[in-house]
Design an enzyme around this catalytic site. Sequence first.
Site, PDB file in Angstrom:
ATOM      1  N   GLU A 168       0.809  -1.240   0.000  1.00 32.70           N
ATOM      2  CA  GLU A 168       0.000   0.000   0.000  1.00 32.70           C
ATOM      3  C   GLU A 168       0.836   1.281   0.000  1.00 32.70           C
ATOM      4  OE1 GLU A 168      -2.692  -0.308   3.303  1.00 32.70           O
ATOM      5  OE2 GLU A 168      -3.762  -2.004   2.447  1.00 32.70           O
ATOM      6  N   GLU A 282      -5.945 -10.786  -1.322  1.00 29.98           N
ATOM      7  CA  GLU A 282      -6.732 -10.658  -0.085  1.00 29.98           C
ATOM      8  C   GLU A 282      -8.235 -10.630  -0.371  1.00 29.98           C
ATOM      9  OE1 GLU A 282      -5.309  -7.430   2.408  1.00 29.98           O
ATOM     10  OE2 GLU A 282      -3.228  -7.780   1.831  1.00 29.98           O
TER      11      GLU A 282
END
Length: 373
Positions: A168, A282
Amino acid sequence: MKSFAALGAAGVLGGTGLLNGCAGRAPEWQLLPHMGTSADLEPLKSAAARINVLYGAATQRDTLQSDSAFAAHFAEECALLVPENELKWETVEPEPGDFDFGPGDWLADFAAQNQMAFRGHCLVWHRQCPRWAGSGTSGEAQQQLTQHILETVSHFAGRTHSWDVVNEAVDPHRRGGLRNTAWLNAIGPSYIELAFRAAREADPNAILVYNETGLEYDTRNGAARRAATLELLRRLKFAEAPVGALGMQAHLSASDNRLHADQLREFIRAVASLGLQVFITELDVSDRAVPPDLELRDAMVGKSYRDFLKAVLQEPAITAVLTWGLSDRYTWLSTYDPRTDGRPVRPLPLDASLRPKTALYAMLESFRGAPVR
Ligand code: XIL
């Protein structure tokens, strides 16, 4: 959102018999996936393996240790295990130089004992990271970063399929396209490359992954995030950083129908053209904002799984799919994205009693219908 409203209204009226195809029903009804029968069942990993895709999931040591029924299902369904929290910086190195690989080792052993591959998540992230990490001068921060990565990656070397090296890091709304983190402030944009090089030094074989969130939807933000991520990956490849794959987190929402298959595929092809694989790292589907009716909710969650997987699995660059958990019994969304009506969330392939849901059948159908890579 139009179709969601249609689904919601019909769901309240419709009750059971969801897929019976009454006249006058919104066309979306026909698009909802069926709950299969037990004759259709096989482990997710088996259906994925036939197209040369690794299927796996995130889990936690404490969960596997305390819940043997869940652990058995996990071993049955998964070919790949990723620790949900056990390899994050705050767990692995809470104080400078003070490493604890106990929980991660336990999970790596569980994976090996059950013929599963093991992947690491995540070395550099702005969350679940102690305050001291990324502090001090540029030189000190570089030292902390490289030492953490060298120690951690070498500890698991030889038994790791892949590592999420940086997680991220993108912020498309900032100049330079990178998130404002301690690492960026201390070291500058080169911290990302530094992290990949340290990981490669410590493990010559693991696939090194750049993992990112919010890449999936056909929204302005999604488009900006895809562009900024692609730009970062191009820069990394240009600098010959040893990145081998992009991880798309794919935290989806059942109330959001803004998936655009062609656009998603085009993005994956652009990543693949850089010589990278793409992992879905995910996957889960939040049911926070959909009506309470169980059958409808599960159908809408299943539809998100199916629409997403059918699109991305058309691309041969997709070689691994992981869900963030396996059963609704254990999901981070219970605390991070709970329903306002207090009902338990149902974002994963198995329900809280470890029974298959529409989502699992939708996954099987998607694997079965996808080309072999
Ligand atoms: C989550 C875990 O599932 C939770 O248990 C923890 O409290 C917070 O982190 N993106 C990521 C994962 O990359 O590391 C996050 O995992 C979920 C969002």
